[in-house]
Design an enzyme around this catalytic site. Structure first.
Site, short mmCIF file in Angstrom:
data_model
loop_
_atom_site.label_atom_id
_atom_site.label_comp_id
_atom_site.label_asym_id
_atom_site.label_seq_id
_atom_site.Cartn_x
_atom_site.Cartn_y
_atom_site.Cartn_z
N GLY A 285 0.84 -1.20 0.00
CA GLY A 285 0.00 0.00 0.00
C GLY A 285 0.87 1.25 0.00
O GLY A 285 2.03 1.23 -0.41
N HIS A 316 4.43 -2.93 -2.14
CA HIS A 316 5.29 -1.79 -1.83
C HIS A 316 6.04 -1.97 -0.50
O HIS A 316 6.85 -1.11 -0.13
CB HIS A 316 4.49 -0.49 -1.78
CG HIS A 316 4.07 0.02 -3.13
ND1 HIS A 316 3.14 -0.62 -3.91
CD2 HIS A 316 4.46 1.11 -3.83
CE1 HIS A 316 2.95 0.06 -5.03
NE2 HIS A 316 3.75 1.11 -5.02
#
Length: 390
Positions: A285, A316
């Site tokens: 995220g 991420h």
């Protein structure tokens, strides 16, 4: 690691089913080695069901917003009931109209007549009531469903909390997705599953606007196995929440973002003893962008990697691994846009093709995006020595 003797489960879907209540059991069961077919009346494999995010935000009832798009992998009209060992009914708004579908009622009755396990959560119990399956049976549900179940002859069990679950014979019911860990564990046992090696303590590094699925699915899946799982966030304590982000692939040049559920933390970040945990999980995220700037976060990651304890990072999340300087000489993947971070940190880039592919390199598990959760969780289970056998 999962060991399965061809157990197969049917997940009955519909538009605006609750987001977690479809995806968490779907991906958890696949991670454990169970084959799961997701179907919807009037749709075929490859079609999508839109989902709804239901959350309690202090109002008189739950809020609703748009969730992820859930992709079906089987066709409703081609279902062979004899193929399946169990049935899962998600909640949300879909059960309101699925309950009056005669084909759905017939399907659910066939599972009941064969005494196969049926696991139903939240508003999913409306389908059980419409099929005439709750008369004389103990069950719970989201409290607003209670009057319908009582009218259908059920022995209503008022949920003491929204995590409540009830078992009566082959029927397992839960009040809401908050009860997923027990709900899924009970269903696995009803399928004949035996879980071993789950006496593990696992830490999640969380932050505001981490991806919704990427925290909830592994968190609840690992709890369902019997692990002790804690979620922490810098500058927050147990009982606080982190808002999440729904990242989805909807035909644009990059993923879209919508508001997700609020995720409740279970432990204090301040004073955390990271050495008491056996593994670390880093959701993706937008949170990793700024968590990577936090010195204590970086120290925790370095501690786990130096101790060679399992570290599982997705999407991420690898921005944090890169910032911590722990990827030198390692092989890993990530969301493709994070490739630059990975390569500049001295790692060998592994192309996530397809996007659900995950990799293990020593103590490190990496994935590219939430579609890879089944592999991501399964590979972490292998490192932890957790097995599900049927």
């Amino acid at each position: 690691m999962a060991q399965s003797k061809s157990k197969s489960v049917l997940l009955l879907c519909g538009d605006f089913m609750e987001d977690y209540e479809a995806m968490v059991p779907f991906q958890a069961l696949i991670a454990y080695g169970v084959s799961v077919d997701a179907v919807c009346p009037g749709k075929k494999a490859g079609d999508i069901c839109r989902t709804a995010i239901h959350d309690l935000l202090g109002h008189q009832t739950y809020s609703e917003s748009r969730g992820h798009n859930f992709t079906l992998n089987a066709t409703f009209d081609e279902i062979d009931i004899d193929k399946y060992d169990g049935l899962v009914l998600p909640g949300g708004r879909a059960p309101e109209y699925l309950a009056i579908n005669s084909s759905v009622q017939s399907l659910v009755r066939k599972f009941s007549d064969s005494r196969k396990p049926i696991a139903s959560v939240c508003h999913g119990q409306l389908i059980l009531a419409a099929a005439g399956l709750v008369r004389g049976r103990k069950c719970t549900a989201y409290p607003a469903v209670g009057p319908v179940l009582t009218a259908a002859g059920a022995s209503w069990i008022e949920p003491e909390s929204l995590a409540a679950c009830v078992v009566d014979g082959n029927i397992i019911t839960a009040a809401t997705y908050e009860g997923h860990p027990e709900f899924i564990q009970l269903f696995v046992k009803a399928l004949g599953g035996n879980i071993t090696g789950s006496d593990k303590r696992i830490l999640f590094l969380c932050g505001d606007y981490m991806e919704d699925y990427e925290v909830a699915v592994p968190f609840q899946s690992l709890k369902a196995l019997g692990c002790h799982v804690d979620a922490v966030c810098p500058k927050k304590k147990a009982g606080d929440s982190c808002p999440t982000a729904v990242h989805d692939f909807e035909g644009d040049q990059t993923y879209s973002e919508k508001p997700g559920h609020n995720f409740t933390l279970t432990a204090d970040f301040e004073g955390l003893d990271a050495s008491s945990y056996d593994a670390l999980v880093i959701p993706g995220g937008r949170a990793p962008e700024y968590l990577a700037l936090n010195a204590r976060v970086i120290a925790i990651v370095k501690e786990f990697m130096a101790a060679r304890k399992p570290v599982a990072s997705i999407c991420h999340g690898q921005q944090i691994l890169s910032a911590a300087g722990v990827l030198q000489g390692r092989k890993c993947t990530a969301y493709p846009a994070v490739k630059l971070n990975v390569e500049l940190s001295g790692a060998t880039w592994l192309e996530p093709d397809p996007i659900d592919r995950c990799f293990t390199d020593g103590n490190l598990v990496t994935g590219a995006a939430w579609p890879g959760h089944p592999q991501f969780i399964s590979q972490l289970m292998t490192l932890l020595g957790i097995q599900v056998a049927f």
